[in-house]
Design a protein around this motif. Sequence first.
Motif, PDB file in Angstrom:
ATOM      1  N   GLY A   1      -0.468   0.895 -10.674  1.00  0.00           N
ATOM      2  CA  GLY A   1       1.053   0.027 -10.869  1.00  0.00           C
ATOM      3  C   GLY A   1       1.807   1.393 -10.382  1.00  0.00           C
ATOM      4  O   GLY A   1       3.016   0.664  -9.898  1.00  0.00           O
ATOM      5  N   GLY A   2       1.911   2.289 -10.660  1.00  0.00           N
ATOM      6  CA  GLY A   2       2.902   3.374 -10.379  1.00  0.00           C
ATOM      7  C   GLY A   2       2.553   3.763  -8.618  1.00  0.00           C
ATOM      8  O   GLY A   2       3.473   4.651  -8.287  1.00  0.00           O
ATOM      9  N   ARG A   3       1.445   3.822  -8.022  1.00  0.00           N
ATOM     10  CA  ARG A   3       0.979   4.303  -6.819  1.00  0.00           C
ATOM     11  C   ARG A   3       1.010   2.938  -5.928  1.00  0.00           C
ATOM     12  O   ARG A   3       1.407   3.527  -4.650  1.00  0.00           O
ATOM     13  CB  ARG A   3      -0.285   4.910  -7.038  1.00  0.00           C
ATOM     14  N   ALA A   4       1.035   1.815  -6.157  1.00  0.00           N
ATOM     15  CA  ALA A   4       0.932   0.826  -5.106  1.00  0.00           C
ATOM     16  C   ALA A   4       2.389   0.777  -4.375  1.00  0.00           C
ATOM     17  O   ALA A   4       3.472   0.900  -4.979  1.00  0.00           O
ATOM     18  CB  ALA A   4       0.603  -0.471  -5.730  1.00  0.00           C
ATOM     19  N   GLY A   5       2.363   0.631  -3.124  1.00  0.00           N
ATOM     20  CA  GLY A   5       3.467   0.781  -2.393  1.00  0.00           C
ATOM     21  C   GLY A   5       3.895  -0.742  -1.714  1.00  0.00           C
ATOM     22  O   GLY A   5       3.462  -1.598  -2.216  1.00  0.00           O
ATOM     23  N   LYS A   6       4.628  -0.664  -0.753  1.00  0.00           N
ATOM     24  CA  LYS A   6       5.202  -1.985   0.124  1.00  0.00           C
ATOM     25  C   LYS A   6       4.209  -2.261   1.292  1.00  0.00           C
ATOM     26  O   LYS A   6       4.738  -3.096   1.964  1.00  0.00           O
ATOM     27  CB  LYS A   6       6.771  -1.768   0.439  1.00  0.00           C
ATOM     28  N   SER A   7       3.280  -1.714   1.344  1.00  0.00           N
ATOM     29  CA  SER A   7       2.337  -1.874   2.703  1.00  0.00           C
ATOM     30  C   SER A   7       1.381  -3.092   2.362  1.00  0.00           C
ATOM     31  O   SER A   7       1.070  -3.587   3.399  1.00  0.00           O
ATOM     32  CB  SER A   7       1.251  -0.792   2.708  1.00  0.00           C
ATOM     33  N   ARG A   8       1.574  -3.694   1.231  1.00  0.00           N
ATOM     34  CA  ARG A   8       0.739  -4.954   1.211  1.00  0.00           C
ATOM     35  C   ARG A   8      -0.814  -5.017   1.511  1.00  0.00           C
ATOM     36  O   ARG A   8      -1.142  -5.730   2.191  1.00  0.00           O
ATOM     37  CB  ARG A   8       1.540  -6.165   1.798  1.00  0.00           C
ATOM     38  N   LEU A   9      -1.079  -3.900   0.958  1.00  0.00           N
ATOM     39  CA  LEU A   9      -2.776  -3.597   1.264  1.00  0.00           C
ATOM     40  C   LEU A   9      -3.326  -4.259   0.011  1.00  0.00           C
ATOM     41  O   LEU A   9      -4.426  -5.085   0.400  1.00  0.00           O
ATOM     42  CB  LEU A   9      -2.822  -2.109   1.161  1.00  0.00           C
ATOM     43  N   LEU A  10      -2.918  -4.145  -0.998  1.00  0.00           N
ATOM     44  CA  LEU A  10      -3.404  -4.751  -2.425  1.00  0.00           C
ATOM     45  C   LEU A  10      -2.689  -5.773  -3.308  1.00  0.00           C
ATOM     46  O   LEU A  10      -1.476  -5.613  -2.899  1.00  0.00           O
ATOM     47  CB  LEU A  10      -3.996  -3.597  -3.380  1.00  0.00           C
ATOM     48  N   ALA A  11      -3.411  -6.688  -3.568  1.00  0.00           N
ATOM     49  CA  ALA A  11      -2.484  -7.815  -4.569  1.00  0.00           C
ATOM     50  C   ALA A  11      -2.039  -6.973  -5.886  1.00  0.00           C
ATOM     51  O   ALA A  11      -2.486  -6.349  -6.515  1.00  0.00           O
ATOM     52  CB  ALA A  11      -3.539  -8.953  -4.837  1.00  0.00           C
ATOM     53  N   VAL A  12      -0.533  -7.524  -6.030  1.00  0.00           N
ATOM     54  CA  VAL A  12       0.017  -6.930  -7.414  1.00  0.00           C
ATOM     55  C   VAL A  12       0.480  -7.979  -8.023  1.00  0.00           C
ATOM     56  O   VAL A  12       0.945  -9.102  -7.730  1.00  0.00           O
ATOM     57  CB  VAL A  12       1.471  -5.953  -6.766  1.00  0.00           C
ATOM     58  N   LYS A  13       0.291  -7.809  -9.322  1.00  0.00           N
ATOM     59  CA  LYS A  13       0.565  -8.814 -10.483  1.00  0.00           C
ATOM     60  C   LYS A  13       2.079  -9.004 -10.416  1.00  0.00           C
ATOM     61  O   LYS A  13       2.844  -8.321 -10.112  1.00  0.00           O
ATOM     62  CB  LYS A  13      -0.139  -8.665 -11.755  1.00  0.00           C
TER      63      LYS A  13
ATOM     64  N   THR B   1      12.230   7.029  -2.776  1.00  0.00           N
ATOM     65  CA  THR B   1      11.252   6.871  -3.752  1.00  0.00           C
ATOM     66  C   THR B   1      10.536   5.601  -3.490  1.00  0.00           C
ATOM     67  O   THR B   1      11.149   4.825  -2.799  1.00  0.00           O
ATOM     68  CB  THR B   1      11.993   6.763  -5.185  1.00  0.00           C
ATOM     69  N   ASN B   2       9.443   5.325  -4.149  1.00  0.00           N
ATOM     70  CA  ASN B   2       8.554   4.139  -4.107  1.00  0.00           C
ATOM     71  C   ASN B   2       9.247   3.295  -4.947  1.00  0.00           C
ATOM     72  O   ASN B   2       9.488   3.367  -6.249  1.00  0.00           O
ATOM     73  CB  ASN B   2       7.058   4.744  -4.653  1.00  0.00           C
ATOM     74  N   SER B   3       9.888   1.893  -4.469  1.00  0.00           N
ATOM     75  CA  SER B   3      10.346   1.163  -5.143  1.00  0.00           C
ATOM     76  C   SER B   3       9.512  -0.179  -5.665  1.00  0.00           C
ATOM     77  O   SER B   3      10.072  -1.405  -5.767  1.00  0.00           O
ATOM     78  CB  SER B   3      11.870   0.641  -4.624  1.00  0.00           C
ATOM     79  N   ALA B   4       8.247  -0.178  -5.141  1.00  0.00           N
ATOM     80  CA  ALA B   4       7.289  -1.337  -5.246  1.00  0.00           C
ATOM     81  C   ALA B   4       6.620  -1.403  -6.762  1.00  0.00           C
ATOM     82  O   ALA B   4       6.542  -0.366  -7.649  1.00  0.00           O
ATOM     83  CB  ALA B   4       6.410  -1.305  -4.112  1.00  0.00           C
ATOM     84  N   ALA B   5       5.945  -2.170  -6.956  1.00  0.00           N
ATOM     85  CA  ALA B   5       4.897  -2.511  -8.090  1.00  0.00           C
ATOM     86  C   ALA B   5       5.730  -2.179  -9.413  1.00  0.00           C
ATOM     87  O   ALA B   5       6.755  -2.548  -9.702  1.00  0.00           O
ATOM     88  CB  ALA B   5       3.753  -1.868  -7.789  1.00  0.00           C
ATOM     89  N   ARG B   6       5.068  -1.355 -10.195  1.00  0.00           N
ATOM     90  CA  ARG B   6       5.620  -0.977 -11.463  1.00  0.00           C
ATOM     91  C   ARG B   6       6.997  -0.051 -11.375  1.00  0.00           C
ATOM     92  O   ARG B   6       7.779   0.044 -12.425  1.00  0.00           O
ATOM     93  CB  ARG B   6       4.801   0.004 -12.293  1.00  0.00           C
ATOM     94  N   ASN B   7       6.956   0.449 -10.132  1.00  0.00           N
ATOM     95  CA  ASN B   7       8.307   1.451  -9.911  1.00  0.00           C
ATOM     96  C   ASN B   7       9.487   0.805  -9.922  1.00  0.00           C
ATOM     97  O   ASN B   7      10.540   1.134 -10.321  1.00  0.00           O
ATOM     98  CB  ASN B   7       8.116   2.273  -8.856  1.00  0.00           C
ATOM     99  N   LYS B   8       9.435  -0.717  -9.519  1.00  0.00           N
ATOM    100  CA  LYS B   8      10.872  -1.474  -9.483  1.00  0.00           C
ATOM    101  C   LYS B   8      11.409  -1.507 -10.983  1.00  0.00           C
ATOM    102  O   LYS B   8      12.433  -2.132 -11.087  1.00  0.00           O
ATOM    103  CB  LYS B   8      10.522  -2.510  -8.737  1.00  0.00           C
ATOM    104  N   TYR B   9      10.614  -1.334 -11.997  1.00  0.00           N
ATOM    105  CA  TYR B   9      11.228  -1.572 -13.217  1.00  0.00           C
ATOM    106  C   TYR B   9      11.520  -0.322 -13.930  1.00  0.00           C
ATOM    107  O   TYR B   9      12.086  -0.326 -15.040  1.00  0.00           O
ATOM    108  CB  TYR B   9      10.064  -2.211 -14.124  1.00  0.00           C
TER     109      TYR B   9
END
Length: 446
Positions: A110-122, A54-62
């Motif tokens: 937030g639910g779709r951003a991944g670990k590719s570091r393409l966009l900035a995440v708060k 699964t995606n564990s980045a952005a909002r998903n890590k919470y």
Amino acid sequence: MKNKILFSCGLLLGCHSLATYAAQQESSGFLEDSTLSVLNRTVYDYRNYRHGNTNSAARNKYKLKSQRNDYAEEWGYGLMTKFESGFTQGTLGVGMDAFGFFGLKLDSGGGRAGKSRLLAVKNDGHVRSSYERFGAAGKLRFSSTVIKYGIQQLKTPIFSTSDSRLLPESATGWLVTSQEIRPLMLQLGHFTAAADRNASSSTNDLVVNYANPAMKKGKNFDFVGGNYALTDQFNLMSYVGRYQNNWYTYYIGSGYRLPLNETQSIKFDFNLYHSKDYGKAYAGKISNTTWSFMTSYVVSYHQFSIGYQRVNSDTPFDYVSRGAIWLNNAAQLSDFNAPHERSWQLGYQLDLAIWDLNGALFNIAYIKGDHIDGTRMSKQSAYYWLGYGKNGQHWERDISLQYKVPEGFAKDLKISLRYDVHRANKTQAELNTDQIRVAVEYPLVW
């Protein structure tokens, strides 16, 4: 390392008396030799996680793992403006380089951003609608030696800023480059801060790729080395670097092209890194030797390649900055750098000029790694958190199509399409992923 750096400084300055070429003598002026460039780039990245990953980045890590998305999707637009001055005339030339980067979210969340570091995440995991970064570096040139200090991009096999996403990585520090005795190029660097590819601040810690993020970071990275082109077909490189209170890394590499006739040649590429812990060793005990070798046969519009890579260590091969891995099997979704890993690669490239499509290239590569064993790693190691087991194995298949307009109004417009697949067993410790990436960029230079 201090003695090596002092020796290198003396060597760089002392080479002036033997100089065969003095670039500063040909300076036309600060503005006369300056360039201004603007690069427009848009990148769409989609990753589909397979086999329960699964995606564990952005909002998903919470979220609980059962509630996380099984994909990541990001689309952004990047605008990169760079000014590179010439040097003032005289014995000592003065110049300046500056840049301004701007990234805009076109689609993600937030639910779709991944670990590719393409966009900035708060900090709360939500994607920022835009982000920007600015920087500048002053530079001095004496003869054919340039001293540069500030926020900059650079490319060496031991410390290298990456430009493989929407915006480039950057680093803050000193860089000395000397070409007093051509074809020998010597470099000396000292860097203290960095900005990852999706960062706005240039005062962040240096980027380390595999160590536990909770590990205490080194405050600087120093290196010295160079490149010697023995002929147009054969070059040698050697560098040594020190990540403060963590490890030393030694690098040697070479490339050789053997022409057979007008349409055929054989190419050889070799890279070797050796890392050893020192000082307070924040990352734990490290004694790592990792090397790769690739040979390619070129005939007309075709290139066939075979490569082998080996890691000799209880810990994975790690490096500082995103681009400082020049191993041949370091691919799109995996670096094939796990403890005790061995990997093979088969590759093929076709120049589509064979069908009058000048500027178009098709590439396909298959890499398979096995023999991974992380069970000998100390629990105190900064890499224990990665979860390597015994008998780990994986494979990756990368397919790409690239077209760069060779002439006309849209000259240098580049379109890239990628489809990459990575599959692994549980003890390999990386994700099962399908990736699609589309990138379009168009440069303007004055």
